[in-house]
Every structure is written in C-alpha cells, then in structure tokens.
Design an enzyme around this catalytic site. Structure first.
Site, PDB file in Angstrom:
ATOM      1  N   SER A  64       1.361  -1.485  -0.079  1.00 55.98           N
ATOM      2  CA  SER A  64      -0.256  -0.091  -0.479  1.00 55.98           C
ATOM      3  C   SER A  64       1.021   1.241   0.029  1.00 55.98           C
ATOM      4  O   SER A  64       0.820   2.472  -0.296  1.00 55.98           O
ATOM      5  CB  SER A  64      -1.095  -0.318   1.217  1.00 55.98           C
ATOM      6  N   LYS A  67       0.534   3.649  -2.253  1.00 57.93           N
ATOM      7  CA  LYS A  67      -0.771   4.249  -2.889  1.00 57.93           C
ATOM      8  C   LYS A  67      -0.576   5.852  -3.008  1.00 57.93           C
ATOM      9  O   LYS A  67      -1.143   6.587  -3.720  1.00 57.93           O
ATOM     10  CB  LYS A  67      -1.315   3.754  -2.017  1.00 57.93           C
ATOM     11  N   TYR A 189      -4.725  -2.570 -10.495  1.00 60.59           N
ATOM     12  CA  TYR A 189      -4.134  -1.805  -9.392  1.00 60.59           C
ATOM     13  C   TYR A 189      -3.043  -3.400  -8.704  1.00 60.59           C
ATOM     14  O   TYR A 189      -2.110  -3.067  -7.393  1.00 60.59           O
ATOM     15  CB  TYR A 189      -5.589  -2.226  -8.365  1.00 60.59           C
ATOM     16  N   TYR A 241      -5.079   4.076   7.722  1.00 61.42           N
ATOM     17  CA  TYR A 241      -6.192   3.554   8.044  1.00 61.42           C
ATOM     18  C   TYR A 241      -6.547   3.498   9.132  1.00 61.42           C
ATOM     19  O   TYR A 241      -6.569   4.909  10.165  1.00 61.42           O
ATOM     20  CB  TYR A 241      -6.083   1.732   8.234  1.00 61.42           C
ATOM     21  N   VAL A 259       1.300  -3.811   3.888  1.00 60.54           N
ATOM     22  CA  VAL A 259       1.679  -5.252   4.111  1.00 60.54           C
ATOM     23  C   VAL A 259       2.515  -5.845   4.324  1.00 60.54           C
ATOM     24  O   VAL A 259       2.665  -6.896   4.953  1.00 60.54           O
ATOM     25  CB  VAL A 259       0.147  -6.178   4.252  1.00 60.54           C
TER      26      VAL A 259
HETATM   27  O1  DON Z   1      -4.691  -4.759  -1.123  1.00 62.45           O
HETATM   28  C1  DON Z   1      -3.880  -5.299  -0.223  1.00 62.45           C
HETATM   29  O2  DON Z   1      -4.693  -5.583   0.278  1.00 62.45           O
HETATM   30  C2  DON Z   1      -2.971  -5.071  -0.781  1.00 62.45           C
HETATM   31  N1  DON Z   1      -2.759  -5.330  -1.959  1.00 62.45           N
HETATM   32  C3  DON Z   1      -2.118  -3.920  -0.043  1.00 62.45           C
HETATM   33  C4  DON Z   1      -3.427  -3.595   1.473  1.00 62.45           C
HETATM   34  C5  DON Z   1      -2.211  -3.191   2.418  1.00 62.45           C
HETATM   35  O3  DON Z   1      -0.643  -2.809   2.010  1.00 62.45           O
HETATM   36  C6  DON Z   1      -2.552  -2.666   3.522  1.00 62.45           C
HETATM   37  N2  DON Z   1      -1.119  -1.912   4.326  1.00 62.45           N
HETATM   38  N3  DON Z   1      -1.962  -1.967   5.527  1.00 62.45           N
END
Ligand code: DON
Length: 305
Positions: A64, A67, A189, A241, A259
């Site tokens: 993420s 983003k 994405y 978040y 993540v």
């Molecule tokens: O879409 C997802 O769930 C992961 N590719 C990215 C989520 C993420 O990194 C949230 N972070 N804390």
C-alpha cells in the site's frame, strides 16, 4: 546527519531484540514466504544524505505504500476534480473494509484505503495508454532509479486471492464510480501493490513530498507545493487506516504503511525515513516499524508538532 545516525544505530540495536508480537500476513500467499526477521531502516535528508542500517538495501513488496505514487500521478492529472471521486476523510475502518461504501454511495473515504486506491487506479487507467508501463516510468523518474519494478509473482498471488478487492471494485462500479473495465483496473491495482523497493529506495523516492524545491533529474516538478502539502495532510490523517490517529499521536509525521511491513514517513523540509519489518500489528501496520519511528521522532525531537 551525524546526530540522526547515532540515534538510528542505538534504536536499531534496542529494537532488534524486542519480542515481535506482530504477524506476517497470509491473505496474499506469496507475502507469507518472507523471512520475518528482516529489519532495515534508511533515512534520506533533503540535502540528499543517506544513512541505512540492517536490511536497508534488500528489496521488499511495498504494497500500500505505492498508493502514495498512484495518488500523486492521479492528482497531477485531475487536480481538485479528483476529490469528486474520492474523499479526504479518515475512515476509522480497516484498509479493506466494504462497510462505509454503501452509505457513501460508492465514494471511498480517502485514497489510501483499498477502495480509494482502486478508484485512483481507475482514474489512471482513464488517462494512460499503458497504465502499468507509464506508472512505472513515473516512479522511476521521481526516484531516478531505473531498477524499480513490479513483482509478477506477488501481483499474480494477489490476483488469485484478491476476493475483497474484486468485490470492492465491482461494488464501486455498481455506483458508477469505476469508469473502466473492472479486470483492467484490478490488474493495474494488483501490479502497483507489487512494486518492490528497498528502504533506501523508498526513503529516496518520497523526497518529492519533503523538499519544496524538488525536481526530477529530467527537470520536471512532480507536484506543486500546494499539492504536496495536501498529500502530506492526507498521509497524516489517513496513511495508517484505523491506526492513523495512533501514528500521529505516537510518531507525529505524515506517512504510509503497507502489508509488506514497510513504512515511509516524511518530515517536510527535513527528511524521509523508511523502515521495514514484516510482522504486522492487528491493524496491518509493521509492529517494529511503528515502534522504531516512535522512538526516532522522540529522541530527535523531530515530529511536525
Ligand atoms: O490490496 C491489498 O490488500 C494489498 N495489496 C495492500 C494492502 C495494504 O498494504 C494495506 N496496508 N497496510
């Protein structure tokens, strides 16, 4: 830098042996294969000095954190019109939540939760002929780093297990806030999430948000000062978040987590710092990463507050 260096070394040694109560995520199978003991930090100051320690040169899945770059590119294209598609309010909900979308009629709360980032991807798919290539070119230009790349393995792993993101994209499309083909938007994405960087590369690429006078090696400005200021505001309020308040409270810098266990934090006019440790707390943010940054901004007295 000397001051930062000593403090980083001390905190690194202190935290390295702290028991890590986090967990490596397993909802993206390929991510769960990482060695959980990886731990690296890199700081880049706005006068371009670098200092790294531990696994700061190993590439990892930034997830993420990417983003930030998709938002920067979409904001460049759309300006204020972007906020008609995605809001700038903290969500107070997990990053992959579907809950608020029904009440908010398909307008995601902010660009850093998955729903918002998927809308941002849709905006980019609308602007770019070859979204994956052109997004990568954009990242390579702002970091002056041709080695940046996606991990096809991670993108594929996420695609075959991305049930929530697939649901989110279709749900938003039902409200008319996804204009392009859902498969194309999701493929884009999943690729941006699979981008790989080391801590050093991550703290360097974020400099455009710390340095008001930033231009790329090709002489291009990435964002105006006003747009960079707004990006930092959204990072501060929404970058973690439902733990964004906690991060502001404990660390006090705009930042973004992923993540994959990476976090980048920005001190406008001073530095960018990236930390990587794969085990995540319950909210999906790196346990040791947050601990490190809390100690770092406390010991250097360098939060923005
Ligand atoms: O879409 C997802 O769930 C992961 N590719 C990215 C989520 C993420 O990194 C949230 N972070 N804390």
């Amino acid at each position: 830098m000397e001051n930062y260096k000593k403090i980083i070394e001390d905190i690194y040694l202190e935290i390295k042996n702290v028991e890590d109560i986090g967990k490596v995520p397993n909802y993206i199978p390929e991510l769960s294969k990482i060695n959980p003991d990886n731990f690296g930090i890199n700081i880049t100051t706005i006068d371009r000095q670098n200092f790294g320690i531990g696994d700061f040169n190993k590439k990892f899945s930034i997830q993420s954190v990417s983003k930030i770059f998709s938002l920067a590119l979409a904001y460049k294209f759309e300006g204020v019109n972007l906020w008609e598609r995605v809001d700038v309010e903290p969500s107070g909900n997990p990053f992959n939540s579907l809950l608020q979308l029904e009440a908010d009629k398909g307008k995601p709360r902010n660009p850093f939760i998955n729903a918002g980032a998927i809308v941002v991807c849709d905006v980019l798919v609308g602007h770019l002929k070859n979204p994956k290539e052109e997004f990568l070119d954009f990242c390579r230009e702002i970091s002056n780093n041709e080695s940046l790349n996606y991990s096809e393995k991670i993108a594929h792993s996420e695609k075959i297990s991305g049930f929530r993101n697939i649901a989110l994209c279709n749900f938003i499309k039902s409200f008319g806030n996804i204009k392009n083909d859902v498969d194309e938007v999701l493929d884009f994405y999943f690729h941006i999430c699979s981008l790989e960087m080391s801590c050093k590369e991550l703290s360097e690429i974020a400099l455009f948000l710390a340095d008001d006078n930033f231009t790329t090696h090709k002489g291009n400005k990435v964002l105006t000062m006003s747009k960079a200021k707004r990006m930092n505001a959204i990072l501060l309020t929404c970058g973690f978040y439902d733990e964004s308040g906690e991060f502001a409270f404990r660390v006090g810098l705009p930042g973004k987590s992923g993540v994959g266990g990476g976090i980048v934090a920005i001190h406008p006019d001073k530095y960018c710092i990236a930390v990587w440790s794969p085990k995540l707390n319950i909210k999906g943010n790196s346990f040791k990463g947050m601990l490190f940054l809390e100690k770092f901004t406390s010991k250097t007295a360098s939060s923005i507050f």
